[in-house]
Design a protein around this motif. Structure first.
Motif, PDB file in Angstrom:
ATOM      1  N   PHE A   1      55.369 -17.544  -9.796  1.00 22.67           N
ATOM      2  CA  PHE A   1      56.283 -16.655  -9.083  1.00 22.67           C
ATOM      3  C   PHE A   1      56.967 -15.701 -10.054  1.00 22.67           C
ATOM      4  O   PHE A   1      57.073 -14.492  -9.797  1.00 22.67           O
ATOM      5  N   LEU A   2      57.403 -16.207 -11.192  1.00 25.00           N
ATOM      6  CA  LEU A   2      58.062 -15.365 -12.193  1.00 25.00           C
ATOM      7  C   LEU A   2      57.095 -14.364 -12.803  1.00 25.00           C
ATOM      8  O   LEU A   2      57.476 -13.225 -13.117  1.00 25.00           O
ATOM      9  N   ILE A   3      55.834 -14.759 -12.968  1.00 23.33           N
ATOM     10  CA  ILE A   3      54.817 -13.830 -13.490  1.00 23.33           C
ATOM     11  C   ILE A   3      54.654 -12.639 -12.545  1.00 23.33           C
ATOM     12  O   ILE A   3      54.631 -11.484 -12.967  1.00 23.33           O
ATOM     13  N   VAL A   4      54.559 -12.920 -11.246  1.00 19.96           N
ATOM     14  CA  VAL A   4      54.400 -11.850 -10.259  1.00 19.96           C
ATOM     15  C   VAL A   4      55.669 -11.004 -10.185  1.00 19.96           C
ATOM     16  O   VAL A   4      55.604  -9.770 -10.077  1.00 19.96           O
ATOM     17  N   ALA A   5      56.824 -11.639 -10.270  1.00 21.77           N
ATOM     18  CA  ALA A   5      58.086 -10.898 -10.233  1.00 21.77           C
ATOM     19  C   ALA A   5      58.177  -9.926 -11.397  1.00 21.77           C
ATOM     20  O   ALA A   5      58.596  -8.774 -11.232  1.00 21.77           O
TER      21      ALA A   5
ATOM     22  N   LYS B   1      52.648 -19.662   1.114  1.00 21.72           N
ATOM     23  CA  LYS B   1      52.724 -20.867   0.292  1.00 21.72           C
ATOM     24  C   LYS B   1      51.613 -20.953  -0.759  1.00 21.72           C
ATOM     25  O   LYS B   1      51.450 -21.979  -1.411  1.00 21.72           O
ATOM     26  N   ASN B   2      50.843 -19.889  -0.932  1.00 24.54           N
ATOM     27  CA  ASN B   2      49.794 -19.866  -1.947  1.00 24.54           C
ATOM     28  C   ASN B   2      50.364 -19.219  -3.214  1.00 24.54           C
ATOM     29  O   ASN B   2      50.675 -18.028  -3.225  1.00 24.54           O
ATOM     30  N   PHE B   3      50.487 -19.997  -4.278  1.00 27.16           N
ATOM     31  CA  PHE B   3      51.121 -19.488  -5.488  1.00 27.16           C
ATOM     32  C   PHE B   3      50.117 -19.084  -6.557  1.00 27.16           C
ATOM     33  O   PHE B   3      50.489 -18.916  -7.725  1.00 27.16           O
TER      34      PHE B   3
ATOM     35  N   GLU C   1      50.343 -11.754  -5.260  1.00 30.12           N
ATOM     36  CA  GLU C   1      50.520 -10.309  -5.425  1.00 30.12           C
ATOM     37  C   GLU C   1      49.943  -9.545  -4.231  1.00 30.12           C
ATOM     38  O   GLU C   1      50.567  -8.600  -3.716  1.00 30.12           O
ATOM     39  N   LYS C   2      48.779  -9.953  -3.772  1.00 28.56           N
ATOM     40  CA  LYS C   2      48.156  -9.301  -2.621  1.00 28.56           C
ATOM     41  C   LYS C   2      49.007  -9.469  -1.365  1.00 28.56           C
ATOM     42  O   LYS C   2      49.180  -8.529  -0.581  1.00 28.56           O
TER      43      LYS C   2
END
Length: 499
Positions: free
Chosen positions: A183-187, A231-233, A239-240
């Motif tokens: 989550f932090l990577i995508v953020a 719920k898919n991390f 991102e999609k």
């Protein structure tokens, strides 16, 4: 290579840069102090490498938008110099010959372009914020610090979550593990586009389930269903999900600035685009909106995105598509090859069947074109969309074609050079130098990719070569390129020479 950016399907004319005059006066000397660092090829790497976070504007001295931005950028730099830690703003004259390498390195295609450089320049992101001082300051402050803010209290939630914008919140049992890290990577990757938060208490989020049993990403939005859980991390899937969920079922193109971020997403989407333009004062506007939303729902997830535009706000769109106001309500579809399909004065009950005909491949594209000139005897020949195939694509000659814009400074500078090139080939029947106004004529994007003005393409007589010219824009270099890439003289031209 520097060029004037093409209006990215309507967006160029939407932004307004306010002009103001700002002076930072030293109380001791009464002299103006500059807070924006000036960089060039000689000091760029050294200075950028010293900063974990630095903002760089790539500009051209002749660019009107750059001149308007300059006082706002300087004022923002003054304010941000007092931030803790200080946020540094810099600028590079990307039009200068010695800085062309930097312009190419950062893929500068228009002015002004602003980049955010993190970790000594290792991470480069586009600046996508406002162009006035207060907005620049607010935007850049959000870009520093953690990409996702922790939501501990209801006050945190009220402060961070703006009901007019997209907000992505991660709800976790604990702030550790692969799901939280992803989550932090995508953020971090998407922080220029969205605001992120994370919490262990779903009750603090006013929309959605107040109790969550497993890690969940909740996308909050001011349209359609207002929130969606995911719920898919896996990083790519997350991102999609965010990118697709941030575009409304029907994007509104009106004079409300709150809709601008959604317009950016709409026009930046790789999907095909259906656009209905009409006066929002139309006596049937509610019926049009209702039916159009219903149709958009039928195509959801099928690669066709929908927009509803107010004619009063759509002048740039009408210019781009070659439309006139008396054609409204007008329905336009643009496919992934840049081809346009237009249905003017469309009735409500005609929208669905016309779109079905488009999807079934039964419609012919509409081509925007100027009239073929009655005389065409200047050294640089004029090409329009209606004559593009005969004069360039199917021509048996070696053709150098410039796609230009009348307002483009680079194009104006290149014009006399192309005249000289054309004159040098006047006695060579196998070489043609031509130009096409890209603002008034369509070109097939699957053959000619126009990312900015001017764009130069060369087609050999046999058609075996069709390449973009990316060399220096001097008479000598252009002539050398043509000579090195041309096909040999045709038998027809040899015969003419002999006669």
């Amino acid at each position: 290579m520097a060029s004037c950016r093409v209006p990215g399907v309507l967006l160029m004319c939407v932004f307004v840069i306010l002009l103001s005059t700002v002076f930072s006066i030293s109380s001791a000397s009464e002299e103006e102090k500059e807070y924006v660092l000036t960089l060039d090829h000689s000091n760029f790497s050294e200075i950028v490498s010293k900063h974990k976070f630095i903002v760089v504007e790539f500009y051209a001295p002749w660019c009107g938008h750059c001149k308007n931005l300059a006082p706002e950028y300087e004022k923002a730099a003054s304010v941000l110099s007092g931030n803790e830690p200080a946020i540094v703003l810099a600028k590079v004259d990307a039009n200068a010959e010695e800085n062309k390498g930097l312009a190419e390195q950062f893929e500068i295609q228009g002015f002004p372009t602003i980049k955010i450089l993190r970790n000594g320049g290792e991470n480069v992101q586009e600046y996508k914020g406002p162009r006035e001082a207060d907005g620049i300051v607010t935007y850049l402050k959000k870009q520093t610090g953690p990409a996702s803010k922790e939501i501990k209290t209801a006050e945190d939630a009220d402060r961070l979550i703006d009901g007019k914008k997209i907000f992505i919140v991660g709800i976790f049992p604990k702030f550790s593990g692969e799901e939280f890290e992803n989550f932090l990577i995508v953020a971090e990757k998407l922080r220029s586009d969205y605001d992120f938060g994370h919490t262990t208490n779903a009750e603090l989020i006013h929309r959605g389930e107040s109790s969550v049993s497993k890690a969940t990403v909740r996308l909050l939005k001011p349209f359609d269903e207002l929130f969606v859980d995911f719920k898919n991390f896996e990083v790519d899937a997350l991102e999609k999900f965010i990118e697709e969920g941030s575009i409304p079922l029907v994007t509104l193109f009106d004079q409300n600035p709150d809709n601008q971020p959604f317009l950016n997403k709409y026009f930046g989407s790789p999907d095909e685009k259906a656009m209905l333009f009409l006066h929002f004062s139309h006596d049937q506007i509610d019926n049009f909106k209702s039916k159009y939303n219903e149709i958009a729902g039928l195509y959801k997830g099928k690669g066709l995105k929908f927009l509803l535009g107010d004619v009063l706000a759509s002048e740039s769109a009408f210019q781009f598509f070659g439309l006139t106001e008396d054609q409204a309500p007008v329905l336009v579809v643009q496919n992934n090859k840049g081809l346009k399909f237009i249905n003017p004065n469309v009735e409500i009950d005609q929208i669905a069947p016309w779109l079905k005909s488009y999807v079934d491949g039964k419609l012919k594209p509409s081509i925007k074109s100027e009239a073929i000139p009655e005389t065409n005897d200047e050294p640089v020949k004029v090409v329009v969309a209606k004559s593009l195939r005969d004069m360039v694509l199917d021509s048996k000659k070696n053709v150098l074609l410039e796609i230009y814009a009348p307002w483009c400074g680079h194009c104006k500078k290149l014009a006399p050079i192309l005249d000289e090139v054309a004159v040098s080939f006047e006695k060579d029947a196998d070489v043609v130098v031509a130009k096409l106004d890209g603002t008034k004529n369509d070109v097939p994007s699957d053959i000619i990719e126009v990312r900015g003005y001017p764009t130069l393409y060369f087609k050999s007589a046999s058609g075996s070569k069709y390449v973009a010219y990316e060399g220096d824009r001097s008479k000598e270099d252009i002539i050398e390129f043509i000579q090195n890439n041309r096909d040999a003289a045709t038998s027809e031209s040899i015969l003419k020479d002999e006669l």
